[in-house]
Design a protein around this motif. Structure first.
Motif, PDB file in Angstrom:
ATOM      1  N   MET A   1       0.939  -1.233   0.040  1.00 38.32           N
ATOM      2  CA  MET A   1       0.183  -0.087   0.019  1.00 38.32           C
ATOM      3  C   MET A   1       0.752   1.242  -0.076  1.00 38.32           C
ATOM      4  N   MET A   2       1.985   1.085   0.899  1.00 33.69           N
ATOM      5  CA  MET A   2       2.741   2.402   0.827  1.00 33.69           C
ATOM      6  C   MET A   2       3.482   2.683  -0.803  1.00 33.69           C
ATOM      7  N   GLU A   3       3.654   1.598  -1.457  1.00 27.85           N
ATOM      8  CA  GLU A   3       4.161   1.890  -2.712  1.00 27.85           C
ATOM      9  C   GLU A   3       3.048   2.437  -3.407  1.00 27.85           C
ATOM     10  N   LEU A   4       1.871   2.049  -3.422  1.00 24.34           N
ATOM     11  CA  LEU A   4       0.645   2.464  -4.174  1.00 24.34           C
ATOM     12  C   LEU A   4       0.297   4.097  -4.002  1.00 24.34           C
ATOM     13  N   LEU A   5       0.961   4.508  -2.719  1.00 20.40           N
ATOM     14  CA  LEU A   5       0.818   5.821  -2.346  1.00 20.40           C
ATOM     15  C   LEU A   5       1.496   6.691  -3.464  1.00 20.40           C
ATOM     16  N   LEU A   6       2.522   6.070  -3.848  1.00 20.31           N
ATOM     17  CA  LEU A   6       3.252   6.851  -4.905  1.00 20.31           C
ATOM     18  C   LEU A   6       2.983   6.636  -6.288  1.00 20.31           C
ATOM     19  N   ALA A   7       1.780   5.985  -6.485  1.00 17.04           N
ATOM     20  CA  ALA A   7       1.417   5.661  -7.992  1.00 17.04           C
ATOM     21  C   ALA A   7       1.231   6.710  -8.643  1.00 17.04           C
TER      22      ALA A   7
ATOM     23  N   LEU B   1       4.932  10.030   3.360  1.00 16.03           N
ATOM     24  CA  LEU B   1       4.133   9.954   2.173  1.00 16.03           C
ATOM     25  C   LEU B   1       2.855  10.580   2.265  1.00 16.03           C
ATOM     26  N   ILE B   2       2.140  10.030   3.524  1.00 14.92           N
ATOM     27  CA  ILE B   2       0.885  10.336   3.921  1.00 14.92           C
ATOM     28  C   ILE B   2       0.897  12.135   4.028  1.00 14.92           C
ATOM     29  N   ILE B   3       1.909  12.490   4.621  1.00 19.73           N
ATOM     30  CA  ILE B   3       2.171  13.868   4.988  1.00 19.73           C
ATOM     31  C   ILE B   3       2.090  14.787   3.496  1.00 19.73           C
ATOM     32  N   GLY B   4       2.840  14.049   2.575  1.00 22.83           N
ATOM     33  CA  GLY B   4       3.127  14.686   1.201  1.00 22.83           C
ATOM     34  C   GLY B   4       1.808  14.467   0.570  1.00 22.83           C
ATOM     35  N   LEU B   5       0.892  13.592   0.807  1.00 18.63           N
ATOM     36  CA  LEU B   5      -0.422  13.670   0.044  1.00 18.63           C
ATOM     37  C   LEU B   5      -1.513  14.758   0.704  1.00 18.63           C
ATOM     38  N   LEU B   6      -1.362  15.419   1.944  1.00 21.39           N
ATOM     39  CA  LEU B   6      -2.148  16.328   2.184  1.00 21.39           C
ATOM     40  C   LEU B   6      -1.982  17.689   1.327  1.00 21.39           C
ATOM     41  N   ARG B   7      -0.807  17.569   0.548  1.00 19.91           N
ATOM     42  CA  ARG B   7      -0.837  18.661  -0.620  1.00 19.91           C
ATOM     43  C   ARG B   7      -1.229  18.298  -1.717  1.00 19.91           C
ATOM     44  N   SER B   8      -1.901  17.298  -1.882  1.00 17.11           N
ATOM     45  CA  SER B   8      -2.445  16.547  -3.254  1.00 17.11           C
ATOM     46  C   SER B   8      -3.474  17.702  -3.802  1.00 17.11           C
ATOM     47  N   PRO B   9      -3.570  17.719  -5.108  1.00 19.79           N
ATOM     48  CA  PRO B   9      -4.328  18.643  -5.781  1.00 19.79           C
ATOM     49  C   PRO B   9      -5.610  17.862  -5.744  1.00 19.79           C
ATOM     50  N   ASN B  10      -5.638  16.630  -5.548  1.00 22.20           N
ATOM     51  CA  ASN B  10      -6.966  15.867  -5.654  1.00 22.20           C
ATOM     52  C   ASN B  10      -7.722  16.055  -4.180  1.00 22.20           C
ATOM     53  N   VAL B  11      -8.931  16.716  -3.811  1.00 22.71           N
ATOM     54  CA  VAL B  11      -9.429  16.986  -2.681  1.00 22.71           C
ATOM     55  C   VAL B  11      -9.707  15.498  -1.721  1.00 22.71           C
TER      56      VAL B  11
ATOM     57  N   GLU C   1       7.996  16.089  13.602  1.00 27.34           N
ATOM     58  CA  GLU C   1       9.497  15.979  13.142  1.00 27.34           C
ATOM     59  C   GLU C   1       9.601  16.019  11.377  1.00 27.34           C
ATOM     60  N   SER C   2       8.522  15.275  10.915  1.00 26.61           N
ATOM     61  CA  SER C   2       8.296  15.050   9.543  1.00 26.61           C
ATOM     62  C   SER C   2       7.557  16.339   8.742  1.00 26.61           C
ATOM     63  N   ASP C   3       7.663  17.519   9.518  1.00 26.66           N
ATOM     64  CA  ASP C   3       7.166  18.652   9.058  1.00 26.66           C
ATOM     65  C   ASP C   3       5.632  18.406   8.506  1.00 26.66           C
ATOM     66  N   GLY C   4       5.074  17.889   9.448  1.00 30.31           N
ATOM     67  CA  GLY C   4       3.788  17.732   9.165  1.00 30.31           C
ATOM     68  C   GLY C   4       2.710  18.773   9.487  1.00 30.31           C
ATOM     69  N   LEU C   5       3.166  19.661  10.177  1.00 33.29           N
ATOM     70  CA  LEU C   5       2.312  20.712  10.861  1.00 33.29           C
ATOM     71  C   LEU C   5       1.978  21.930   9.625  1.00 33.29           C
ATOM     72  N   ALA C   6       2.816  22.364   8.842  1.00 32.72           N
ATOM     73  CA  ALA C   6       2.579  23.180   7.919  1.00 32.72           C
ATOM     74  C   ALA C   6       1.274  22.821   6.736  1.00 32.72           C
ATOM     75  N   PRO C   7       1.499  21.626   6.403  1.00 31.15           N
ATOM     76  CA  PRO C   7       0.296  21.074   5.427  1.00 31.15           C
ATOM     77  C   PRO C   7      -1.031  21.005   6.273  1.00 31.15           C
ATOM     78  N   ILE C   8      -0.787  20.445   7.406  1.00 28.64           N
ATOM     79  CA  ILE C   8      -2.121  20.291   8.262  1.00 28.64           C
ATOM     80  C   ILE C   8      -2.960  21.637   8.463  1.00 28.64           C
ATOM     81  N   ILE C   9      -1.954  22.702   8.983  1.00 24.97           N
ATOM     82  CA  ILE C   9      -2.564  23.983   9.000  1.00 24.97           C
ATOM     83  C   ILE C   9      -3.156  24.634   7.737  1.00 24.97           C
TER      84      ILE C   9
END
Length: 745
Positions: A148-154, A188-198, A223-231
């Motif tokens: 599943m982790m691999e598919l997050l990068l699909a 990977l999950i934190i990165g998807l917080l910035r996805s163009p897909n709502v 530590e994974s810089d998750g705060l900014a995209p959450i905000i």
């Protein structure tokens, strides 16, 4: 193929089923011909969208055959088999049956299939099946997480969406969260917080929401810089994404470092804006985060500057209970800072907070009371509270079953009652009975604050007797034995104040106050000991009370306190002995209790108060011949002679009075003269201090009667000052001066 094509028709579907078509199609799944197998699956795919047909496929033992198809080398067979299983799962409870038939391992394997359609259908199926906890465990144990982790990068958005949706489902379990992190999934999950897909954003935020509840993962998210995209998602147009982001921030906001970063990344303004959201959950979460920000000294000011007060005041009357609770707590936190008190009053906090005092929920009532208590130290707030009818409401809270709320109401009244007007208002609003009732509480803090309010009121309003009439004295006496030192101290302070009134004094003694006070004279806490000896001093002004103090063994204790290192304790102890030394019956007891030596020691005190009380005691005792002898033996004469030159009229007069009595005793007169008493006494003959002047004339008269002192008195210059006293209008000075001259002549 023909059956597959016809299966899209409702009529054909019915006919196929009626003619026993489903079992035959299932049989085809065991064919070695992959093309025929594919066509059978396509027909079953169409039929399985019907609930009845889905159930029939299960009844006709179709599940094992479908699972077997998942192991095919043909991607199309895999894809269609997965879809049939998914359709069946929608209409029939076959989650566990699919697992029992071994369907999960091949589905997990198909996540790595190079065919995108197969991947998408496999992840869709696993997401549906993972809703069942037992299936979820099997999927994880069979290696589903790394795939599943691999598919997050699909690169395919559809696959990515289904993958993050499945990960969100799995992340509800703490065990799975750890495995997701181990497999490098968090960035990977934190990165998807910035996805163009709502939708991807929503599921990613949901996964972070789940993981943020873990104490161990909060730090990793930061530590994974998750705060900014959450905000950033708090500004999303999607309520789902907003809500998940806010829930994550709420969990993270219990970390002091996260609060500081939240402010640094500009997270406060959108939060304040969301306090007005029509969505209850969003509103409540925003209020909860603001509450945590308000509890930090590093972020509270920025929160206020962002305009948090107005929406929080509005939320106090909100039907959204969670938001209401957070609003009350936020205002409580902010009210603790001197920097915000004036602004809170100006923005209209007082009335809404007062309206929360009768609230049945302690989670709202208590912080509202604390906020009012904190604001009550401000003169502006005090005026507002009184104007808005706050005092009667605070008094009502004293009848609450919630001891914590009661305590906060008392603290507010404690602050207000320092004002004479407010003290009178508390009395007029029938606050005394409620305060007295609080004295009987099992909560020490409630006792303590109730006592202080009563004391404050007593200072500003004549309520000494009213307190007694409301039954306030017995519980105050009982609280002298409370194990809480603060309560003891406040109780003895209150009783001391109230005992100034004679009727109260009698009641305090009759209610057993004396034994308790005697115990407190031995308290290891200096503050309690000081208040206890002060109260005893007040009580000792009455002869009846003096007898009770002695009966309870108090005299040796008071004498012991004459040696206290605390000057104030010495002063009050000396004051009590001064009172008791006026009693004919107690003089002997003071002497028998070895009271003379410490009293004499206090004549050398640097405290005028202690000195004066000690000298007054010695003056009363010095009418006893035995006491005079002991006074001389204990070295009491030299300091007395020295004090004849004191600038303090009372000390000077008392010293002269004791010297007069010493001069009347043949056993002490010579020692008095040897100590140099003549010179100061001659000077006192011309003193404006009338009492000292009288004692000086009498002392010289007494000493002139002894042949041993006549020559010395003449040599030291007594004659002229005595002659100057002969025209004195006061017989108490003229007469002894004339007698002294006669004796010396």
């Amino acid at each position: 193929v023909a059956l597959r094509n016809l299966s899209v028709s409702a009529d054909a579907e019915v006919k196929v089923v009626q003619e026993g078509g489903i079992p035959r199609l299932i049989e085809m799944l065991h064919s070695a011909d992959e093309s025929g197998k594919e066509q059978a699956l396509l027909a079953l795919r169409n039929f399985s969208t019907s609930p009845d047909n889905a159930s029939k496929i299960v009844r006709d033992k179709g599940l094992p055959s479908l699972v077997q198809c998942l192991r095919s080398d043909d991607d199309k067979v895999n894809e269609h088999a997965i879809v049939v299983l998914r359709n069946i799962a929608v209409h029939a409870e076959v989650d566990l049956e699919t697992a029992r038939e071994g369907g999960l391992p091949p589905l997990v394997s198909l996540l790595r299939c190079p065919d995108e359609q197969v991947q998408e259908q496999a992840i869709l199926a696993l997401r549906s099946l993972s809703v069942n906890h037992m299936n979820e465990v099997t999927i994880v144990n069979d290696g589903g997480v790394p795939s599943m982790m691999e598919l997050l990068l699909a690169p395919q958005e559809a696959i990515q969406l289904q993958a993050i949706s499945a990960v969100r489902t799995l992340s509800a379990s703490y065990e799975n969260q750890a495995k997701i992190v181990e497999q490098g999934g968090l960035p990977l999950i934190i990165g998807l917080l910035r996805s163009p897909n709502v939708q991807v954003q929503e599921h990613a935020a949901g996964a972070i929401r789940n993981m943020a509840t873990s104490v161990n993962l909060k730090a990793k998210i930061l530590e994974s810089d998750g705060l900014a995209p959450i905000i950033a998602l708090t500004r999303s147009h999607s309520n789902t994404a907003q809500e998940a982001a806010l829930a994550s921030l709420f969990s993270l906001s219990f970390d002091a470092g996260a609060l500081v970063k939240l402010a640094e990344y500009g997270g406060i303004p959108p939060l304040v804006q969301l306090l007005g959201s029509p969505n209850d959950e969003i509103q409540a979460l925003s209020a909860g985060i603001a509450r945590n920000l308000s509890a930090s000294q590093e972020t509270e000011s920025e929160l206020v500057e962002a305009g948090v007060l107005t929406p929080m005041i509005l939320l106090l009357s909100s039907p959204n209970k969670a938001a209401q609770e957070h609003a009350a707590s936020t205002l409580k936190n902010l009210s603790a800072s001197a920097a915000h008190k004036v602004r809170m009053v100006q923005e209209g906090c007082i009335k809404p907070l007062l309206q929360m005092l009768p609230h049945p929920d302690a989670a709202i009532q208590e912080p509202a009371a604390v906020a009012l208590r904190n604001l009550s130290v401000s003169a502006d707030a005090e005026v507002k509270v009184v104007q808005e009818g706050g005092i009667p409401r605070l008094i009502e809270m004293l009848h609450s079953a919630d001891e914590s709320g009661k305590e906060q109401a008392l603290l507010a009244l404690r602050n207000f009652s320092t004002s004479p007007d407010n003290a009178s208002k508390i009395v007029r609003d029938k606050g005394l009975p409620s305060l007295v009732q609080c004295l009987r509480s099992d909560d020490d803090k409630v006792n303590e604050h109730a006592i202080v309010v009563l004391r404050n009121i007593a200072v500003h309003a004549e309520v000494d007797l009213e307190t007694a009439r409301e039954g306030g004295l017995p519980p105050l006496v009982s609280l002298l034995r409370c194990p809480d030192e603060q309560v003891q101290e406040q109780a003895i302070l209150a009783l001391r104040s109230l005992s100034v009134n004679h009727m109260n004094e009698v009641t305090i003694v009759n209610d057993g106050g004396v034994p308790s006070m005697m115990e407190l004279l031995l308290a290891p806490q200096e503050a309690i000991q000081l208040q206890a000896i002060s109260a005893v001093r007040t009580l000792s002004a009455s002869y009846e009370n003096q007898a009770k103090i002695v009966e309870q063994g108090g005299l040796p204790l008071i004498i012991g306190l004459l040696r206290s290192p605390n000057v104030q304790v010495q002063e009050h102890a000396a004051g009590a002995i001064r009172n008791m030394a006026t009693s004919v019956n107690l003089k002997a007891k003071i002497l028998e209790s070895d009271g003379l030596a410490p009293i004499i020691a206090l004549t050398r005190s640097h405290s005028n108060t202690a000195q004066e009380a000690a000298l007054a005691s010695l003056f009363s005792l010095s009418f006893d011949a035995g006491a005079l002898v002991k006074l001389a033996e204990y070295g009491g004469i030299p300091p007395l002679v020295q004090l004849l030159g004191s600038p303090n009229d009372e000390i000077q007069a008392l010293s002269a009075g004791i010297a007069r009595n010493l001069s009347a005793s043949q056993e002490t007169e010579s020692e008095l003269v040897e100590a140099g008493v003549l010179t100061p006494m001659i000077l006192l003959l011309s003193s404006p201090n009338k009492a000292a002047q009288e004692h000086a004339a009498s002392t010289l008269k007494n000493l002139s009667a002894s042949a041993a002192h006549k020559v010395r008195m003449v040599q030291e210059g007594c004659i002229k000052p005595l002659l100057q006293m002969l025209p004195h209008p006061d017989a108490a000075i003229q007469e002894p001066a004339a007698v002294a001259l006669r004796n010396l002549s």
